[in-house]
Design an enzyme around this catalytic site. Structure first.
Site, short mmCIF file in Angstrom:
data_model
loop_
_atom_site.label_atom_id
_atom_site.label_comp_id
_atom_site.label_asym_id
_atom_site.label_seq_id
_atom_site.Cartn_x
_atom_site.Cartn_y
_atom_site.Cartn_z
N TYR A 126 5.91 1.34 -4.82
CA TYR A 126 4.72 1.81 -5.52
C TYR A 126 3.59 2.12 -4.52
O TYR A 126 2.92 3.15 -4.62
CB TYR A 126 4.29 0.73 -6.50
CG TYR A 126 3.12 1.05 -7.38
CD1 TYR A 126 3.20 2.02 -8.37
CD2 TYR A 126 1.91 0.35 -7.24
CE1 TYR A 126 2.11 2.29 -9.20
CE2 TYR A 126 0.84 0.61 -8.06
CZ TYR A 126 0.94 1.58 -9.04
OH TYR A 126 -0.14 1.84 -9.86
N LYS A 164 1.84 5.71 -3.87
CA LYS A 164 0.42 5.89 -4.17
C LYS A 164 -0.40 6.30 -2.95
O LYS A 164 -1.38 7.05 -3.08
CB LYS A 164 -0.14 4.60 -4.79
CG LYS A 164 0.34 4.35 -6.21
CD LYS A 164 0.07 5.54 -7.11
CE LYS A 164 0.28 5.24 -8.58
NZ LYS A 164 0.08 6.45 -9.42
N SER A 223 -3.63 4.01 -6.21
CA SER A 223 -3.78 2.60 -6.55
C SER A 223 -4.23 1.83 -5.32
O SER A 223 -3.91 2.18 -4.19
CB SER A 223 -2.44 2.04 -7.04
OG SER A 223 -2.50 0.63 -7.15
#
Length: 323
Positions: free
Chosen positions: A184, A188, A171
């Site tokens: 997150y 990622k 991401s």
């Protein structure tokens, strides 16, 4: 009669070309998190392109809570309605043994495995100083550890058959940055390192590993706040980017047409495909007698500072409308 035979030959030839044209004919593919959104579209397109698909999804909420067989079963039903072949799997990727059972299901039912799409994910967003240890660890376990567990279970098979393709999801939250997503983003960006290491270690066995960074509306993106006008406009732009736009690149990377593509990071934004950069030196400074804190402050940092990266977010870098 000759004209009829000629027409039949052309029809058979066209049918043959149609069959051969399927990118994943004869392949078996695992897609994790395939019950909804991007994973669902990847599973559907894999099946349409001739693959037998293991549709994995425990059916939890966006934060990982709960379970339901319905999402995975609905995708399998849809694939079968369209004439494809698929089975549902409800294991979590967040633990090593359940994750290995996803791979085992592929080999037990279909006799082999050719590709893995590590798409499963959850979100537990929170500004960093308020983020709980549990929120950080749970996101790391699903995204980073989950990608490792499934890939590791498949790696021995790929090594033995000397072929296989991994497609991992990263991401721009990790590649560029975003607010409230330390867990997150860390996961990622970790997946990028994992993918590159797999590509390096397993390239000798003709095993490929690549990353895809998607721009698309999904239920995870649906957790973005929409309290201000700016936030509402941003979400409206993302909503216009359907998850079906991500699937073609993933299917390509699983196919034999991508046999020379490995260790790369791609981003997909509507009809745009980006090749993303990877860390390389930007500038350097040298001092023959070595450095002290004072000379670093007075000489090194002023020389390097023009090349510093600003604290951009993904929306700052991709500031124009998708096309």
């Amino acid at each position: 009669m000759a004209a009829f035979a000629s027409n039949l030959t052309r029809e058979n030839s066209a049918a043959g070309r149609s069959r051969v044209a399927k990118a994943l004919d004869g392949k078996v593919v695992v897609v994790t998190g395939a019950g909804r959104g991007i994973g669902r579209e990847i599973a559907l397109l894999c099946a349409a392109e001739g693959a037998k698909v293991v549709v994995n999804d425990p059916g939890g909420a966006a934060d990982g809570s709960g379970t339901s067989a319905a999402p995975a079963e609905e995708v399998v039903d849809e694939i079968k309605k369209r004439g494809g072949t698929a089975i549902a799997n409800f294991e979590t990727v967040a633990e090593a043994i359940p994750a290995s059972k996803i791979v085992k299901m592929a080999t037990d039912h279909f006799g082999k495995l050719d590709g893995v799409v590590n798409n499963a994910g959850i979100l537990r967003d929170m500004i960093f100083h308020r983020m709980s240890v549990e929120a950080f660890e749970s996101v790391i376990k699903v995204h980073l550890m989950g990608s490792f567990y499934v890939a590791h279970a498949a790696a021995r098979l790929f090594r033995e058959q000397e072929s296989g393709s991994f497609v991992h999801f990263t991401s721009t939250s990790g590649l560029v940055g975003n607010f409230g997503q330390a867990n997150y983003a860390a996961a990622k960006l970790g997946i990028v390192g994992l993918s590159k290491s797999i590509a390096l270690d397993m390239g000798r066995y003709h095993v490929r590993s690549n990353c895809v960074s998607p721009f698309a509306w999904s239920r995870l993106i649906g957790t973005i706040p929409t309290e201000t006008e700016e936030q509402k406009k941003r979400v409206a732009k993302i909503q216009a980017m359907g998850p079906e736009k991500i699937a073609p690149l993933c299917v390509y990377l699983l196919s034999d047409a991508a046999k020379d593509v490995s260790g790369q990071i791609f981003a997909v934004r509507m009809n745009e495909i980006y090749l993303m950069s990877q860390s390389r030196p930007l500038r350097s400074v040298h001092r023959a007698e070595g450095w002290t804190c004072e000379t670093i402050a007075n000489q090194a940092i002023p020389a390097l500072k023009p090349s510093f990266y600003p604290l951009d977010r993904s929306a700052d870098v991709f500031s124009w409308d998708p096309i």
